[in-house]
Design an enzyme around this catalytic site. Sequence first.
Site, PDB file in Angstrom:
ATOM      1  N   GLU A  94       0.832  -1.200   0.000  1.00  0.00           N
ATOM      2  CA  GLU A  94       0.000   0.000   0.000  1.00  0.00           C
ATOM      3  C   GLU A  94       0.867   1.251   0.000  1.00  0.00           C
ATOM      4  OE1 GLU A  94      -3.935  -1.868   2.152  1.00  0.00           O
ATOM      5  OE2 GLU A  94      -2.471  -0.898   3.435  1.00  0.00           O
ATOM      6  N   CYS A 107       3.555   8.578   0.713  1.00  0.00           N
ATOM      7  CA  CYS A 107       4.074   7.664   1.725  1.00  0.00           C
ATOM      8  C   CYS A 107       4.190   6.296   1.060  1.00  0.00           C
ATOM      9  CB  CYS A 107       3.113   7.642   2.919  1.00  0.00           C
ATOM     10  SG  CYS A 107       3.549   6.422   4.157  1.00  0.00           S
ATOM     11  N   CYS A 114       6.367  -7.037   6.829  1.00  0.00           N
ATOM     12  CA  CYS A 114       7.492  -6.528   7.631  1.00  0.00           C
ATOM     13  C   CYS A 114       7.974  -7.627   8.560  1.00  0.00           C
ATOM     14  CB  CYS A 114       7.040  -5.308   8.448  1.00  0.00           C
ATOM     15  SG  CYS A 114       8.416  -4.424   9.230  1.00  0.00           S
ATOM     16  N   CYS A 118       6.868  -4.723  15.856  1.00  0.00           N
ATOM     17  CA  CYS A 118       6.403  -3.611  16.686  1.00  0.00           C
ATOM     18  C   CYS A 118       4.953  -3.889  17.086  1.00  0.00           C
ATOM     19  CB  CYS A 118       6.521  -2.299  15.919  1.00  0.00           C
ATOM     20  SG  CYS A 118       8.204  -1.976  15.345  1.00  0.00           S
ATOM     21  N   CYS A 121       1.757  -1.917  15.574  1.00  0.00           N
ATOM     22  CA  CYS A 121       1.677  -1.651  14.133  1.00  0.00           C
ATOM     23  C   CYS A 121       0.980  -2.788  13.398  1.00  0.00           C
ATOM     24  CB  CYS A 121       3.097  -1.455  13.584  1.00  0.00           C
ATOM     25  SG  CYS A 121       3.122  -1.158  11.806  1.00  0.00           S
ATOM     26  N   CYS A 339      -0.675   6.124   9.726  1.00  0.00           N
ATOM     27  CA  CYS A 339       0.546   5.436  10.181  1.00  0.00           C
ATOM     28  C   CYS A 339       0.189   4.150  10.904  1.00  0.00           C
ATOM     29  CB  CYS A 339       1.299   6.275  11.213  1.00  0.00           C
ATOM     30  SG  CYS A 339       2.117   7.685  10.567  1.00  0.00           S
TER      31      CYS A 339
HETATM   32  N1  SAH Z   1       9.585   0.696   9.522  1.00  0.00           N
HETATM   33  C1  SAH Z   1       9.658   2.120   9.448  1.00  0.00           C
HETATM   34  C2  SAH Z   1       8.582   2.754   8.594  1.00  0.00           C
HETATM   35  C3  SAH Z   1       7.162   2.291   8.759  1.00  0.00           C
HETATM   36  S1  SAH Z   1       6.149   2.839  10.055  1.00  0.00           S
HETATM   37  C4  SAH Z   1       9.613   2.702  10.845  1.00  0.00           C
HETATM   38  O1  SAH Z   1       9.342   1.981  11.781  1.00  0.00           O
HETATM   39  O2  SAH Z   1       9.901   3.883  11.000  1.00  0.00           O
HETATM   40  C5  SAH Z   1       5.891   4.537   9.940  1.00  0.00           C
HETATM   41  C6  SAH Z   1       5.621   5.175  11.303  1.00  0.00           C
HETATM   42  O3  SAH Z   1       4.325   4.826  11.818  1.00  0.00           O
HETATM   43  C7  SAH Z   1       6.623   4.739  12.352  1.00  0.00           C
HETATM   44  O4  SAH Z   1       7.026   5.848  13.105  1.00  0.00           O
HETATM   45  C8  SAH Z   1       5.796   3.801  13.217  1.00  0.00           C
HETATM   46  O5  SAH Z   1       6.322   3.660  14.500  1.00  0.00           O
HETATM   47  C9  SAH Z   1       4.449   4.492  13.186  1.00  0.00           C
HETATM   48  N2  SAH Z   1       3.331   3.623  13.578  1.00  0.00           N
HETATM   49  C10 SAH Z   1       3.232   2.292  13.452  1.00  0.00           C
HETATM   50  N3  SAH Z   1       2.033   1.867  13.916  1.00  0.00           N
HETATM   51  C11 SAH Z   1       1.369   2.970  14.326  1.00  0.00           C
HETATM   52  C12 SAH Z   1       0.074   3.192  14.861  1.00  0.00           C
HETATM   53  N4  SAH Z   1      -0.776   2.189  15.048  1.00  0.00           N
HETATM   54  N5  SAH Z   1      -0.291   4.462  15.150  1.00  0.00           N
HETATM   55  C13 SAH Z   1       0.559   5.504  14.910  1.00  0.00           C
HETATM   56  N6  SAH Z   1       1.783   5.346  14.401  1.00  0.00           N
HETATM   57  C14 SAH Z   1       2.193   4.109  14.110  1.00  0.00           C
END
Ligand code: SAH
Length: 353
Positions: A94, A107, A114, A118, A121, A339
């Site tokens: 996406e 974006c 992945c 985390c 996420c 995000c």
């Molecule tokens: N792997 C990379 C890029 C992808 S995530 C990274 O971790 O930076 C992009 C951003 O969204 C990251 O800062 C991540 O921590 C944040 N993110 C992930 N899940 C989220 C959520 N449920 N709510 C808000 N931000 C989130």
Amino acid sequence: MEQSKKDIRKLSLQDLEEFFVSNGDKKFRAKQVYDWLWNKSLKNFDDMSNISKETREMLKNNFSINHILVDLMQHSSDGTIKNAVKLYDSKIVESVLIPTSKRITACVSSQVGCSLDCNFCATARLKRMRNLNPDEIYDQVVAIKDEAETYFNRPLTNIVFMGMGEPLLNYNNVISAIDKITSPTGLGMAPRRITLSTVGIPKMIKKMADDEVKFNLAISLHSAINETRTMLMPINEVNPLEDLADSLRYWYQKTKRKVTYEYVIWDGINDDEAHAKALAKFCKVIPSKVNIIQYNPIDEGEFRQASQEAVDMYIRILEGQGIIAKVRKSRGQDIDAACGQLANKNEVGELEG
Ligand code: SAH
């Protein structure tokens, strides 16, 4: 798409020149084809109007153009657009177009799924299936650039690697895509309009510094206390904050570029003063700023956005120490485009299959 044929966009201009010369054609033919492929983003050999039919047939016999296909486009009530992008092997990633009054940001994803876990996420729930090729990353940007022009009559201004995947675990392809995006033979965008976001892999941050990259770096920090960060982002266990700080010092020493920390504040997890003070201290490692991101719920689970008081407390502590902190509003939540919400919801069957 025929798998036996080579993806022509894996060839450099020089490779392509060698191909033409060894096939008894002129060297400059390579430049013409290269221009169609990258600058003009052509999807078919047959549309290469200054190339003879014979040469086009030869190209077709040897190569494929593994162009992405925007399979589904969703429009959010706030203007955000989410593309479900189908790759040549039918996998889906996406990408998101985020419009604001000043910018239109793309974006983009760097991997299918992945490998990091985390806990907050949605993409982490998908297994990492493969890395994206440079052309697949580039195509996502081109698709959003076209949508910016079609739907907003405005140019694409910024690119963030904040879609699916961890860009530093697909380093070579991401760098090669950025080279094309910034090259005059590609999209000619300025590197300072590009931001790579990472969980923070110290070894790779040092490599980026050595490579003297010119784009911006954002670190998904979320906690400056090891215990909490490891709970949120298991990768912190083998790459603790001390190592991250070390690599950032190296980054700054080499590039003189400040870093942005992305930070979500969760109720009962990191919404106390101790966490805010730890963040302020971490921000002193090298010149930096903080983007406080609103939490986008991914299920009914354990994570909840912290109160406005907690956010205000963070801002007070950070600003009190001269650190720039901005609260970022979430965009595209209604279509799961915000995000951390990218999880191929409409295609899960296919991904799991
Ligand atoms: N792997 C990379 C890029 C992808 S995530 C990274 O971790 O930076 C992009 C951003 O969204 C990251 O800062 C991540 O921590 C944040 N993110 C992930 N899940 C989220 C959520 N449920 N709510 C808000 N931000 C989130």
